[in-house]
Design an enzyme around this catalytic site. Structure first.
Site: not given
Ligand code: SAM
Ligand code: DTB
Ligand code: SF4
Length: 314
Positions: A93, A49, A125, A185, A56, A53, A257
């Site tokens: 989701c 990606c 979702c 959501c 992430c 973030c 959630r």
């Molecule tokens: N790329 C899209 C976005 O960011 O909107 C969708 C997927 S993203 C992985 C969805 C959500 O997962 C993020 O907005 C964040 O709140 C959560 N998330 C990602 N990495 C995480 C982590 N290491 N611990 C907790 N929540 C995480």
């Molecule tokens: C949300 O708030 N939590 C979910 C879902 N929406 C997409 C994702 C959590 C991701 C946690 C880190 C991972 O497993 O990569």
């Molecule tokens: Fe990309 Fe992760 Fe950020 Fe979603 S949360 S936009 S997958 S870097």
């Protein structure tokens, strides 16, 4: 009716037992007391990606052990949906590591995934990054139940966590989702190094959205090696309780959630979180890329607390 930042702070900072009692009282007015919605995640496109973030594992900017793959086939997602349904989930989701949902064939494939999940009688979702107004309308026409797009933290702390997009970018997509008639959501993460004021700030924004979220994911940071937040200390479970109880009071009818981070919560830690008004969890042994408790552990948890999986409501 708009609620002030000051009032959200008062709710959040009241004595913990009073806060939990108030949240549980409101919870029982709007929800079945001993039911929890089971949702399962499908990572339909993993890693690489372009966003930064800092939490992430799927950002291309950091070197993590995360598996990467392009957009799955519709058949593969259908298999995951069937397995999730068999394990008791009522919502799938679908998450994709995109900055914005793509145009063209890939987007058409996502629309087919949404139709497939709906045809199985599940809620669908998706969380695909930013959407145009037209993409939101197409997802609505395909039958999408809800779109997940998190604000993560307060507007003030957001730039410390993500530099490649703004809070306003996020709000714009949320407006497109709501205008298309898709449920919003939207939630956030605790444990990013934010303060109480940041958690209060996020909850204040959520409560005042023009289309308030019908589901609010509250994630506890899952620290992943290679990401800038890998060494963040584990979040105090009572901070999670306070955040969820405040969300419950501000958004009485929403599903709140308890999302990422359950793997490091004991069964006893889960209990006050449900008492505070959480009524949905992600089930399955994986979130998007990180571990989740899995079917057997969650069956034991629900049995121990006397919780029932919530039936499908639509
Ligand atoms: N790329 C899209 C976005 O960011 O909107 C969708 C997927 S993203 C992985 C969805 C959500 O997962 C993020 O907005 C964040 O709140 C959560 N998330 C990602 N990495 C995480 C982590 N290491 N611990 C907790 N929540 C995480
Ligand atoms: C949300 O708030 N939590 C979910 C879902 N929406 C997409 C994702 C959590 C991701 C946690 C880190 C991972 O497993 O990569
Ligand atoms: Fe990309 Fe992760 Fe950020 Fe979603 S949360 S936009 S997958 S870097």
């Amino acid at each position: 009716m708009a609620i002030s930042l000051e009032r959200v702070g008062e709710i959040y900072h009241q004595p913990l037992l009073s806060l939990v009692y108030a949240a549980q009282t409101v919870h029982r007015q709007h929800h079945a007391a001993d039911q929890v919605q089971l949702c399962t995640l499908a990572n339909i496109k993993s890693g690489r990606c372009p966003e930064d973030c800092r939490y992430c594992p799927q950002s291309a900017r950091y070197t993590t052990a995360t598996e990467t793959y392009p957009l799955l086939t519709v058949a593969a997602v259908q298999q995951q949906a069937i397995a999730a349904k068999a394990a008791g989930a009522t919502r799938l989701c679908m998450g994709a590591a995109w900055r914005s949902a793509p145009q063209g064939a890939e987007f058409e494939r996502v629309l087919a995934m949404v139709r497939t999940v709906r045809d199985l009688g599940m809620e669908a979702c998706a969380t695909l990054g930013m959407l145009s107004a037209e993409q939101a309308r197409q997802l609505a026409a395909a039958g999408l139940t809800a779109y997940n797009h998190n604000l993560d933290t307060s507007p003030e702390f957001y730039p410390e966590i993500i530099s490649t997009r703004t809070y306003d970018d996020r709000l714009e997509t949320l407006a497109h989702v709501a205008a298309a008639g898709i449920q919003v959501c939207c939630g956030g993460i605790v444990g990013l190094g934010e303060t109480d004021a940041d958690r209060i700030g996020l909850l204040h924004v959520l409560a005042n959205l023009e289309a308030p979220p019908t589901s609010v994911p509250i994630n506890a940071l899952v620290p992943v090696a290679g990401t800038p937040l890998a060494d963040c200390p584990p979040v105090d479970p009572l901070v999670l309780v306070r955040t969820i109880a405040t969300a419950r009071l501000l958004l009485p009818t929403a599903r709140v959630r308890l999302s990422a981070g359950r793997q490091t919560l004991s069964e006893s830690d889960h209990c006050p979180v449900f008492l505070a008004g959480a009524n949905s969890i992600f089930t399955g042994d994986k979130l998007l890329t990180t571990p989740n408790p899995g079917e057997a552990a969650d069956a034991a948890l629900l049995a121990r607390l006397g919780l029932q999986p919530a039936p499908l409501t639509q």
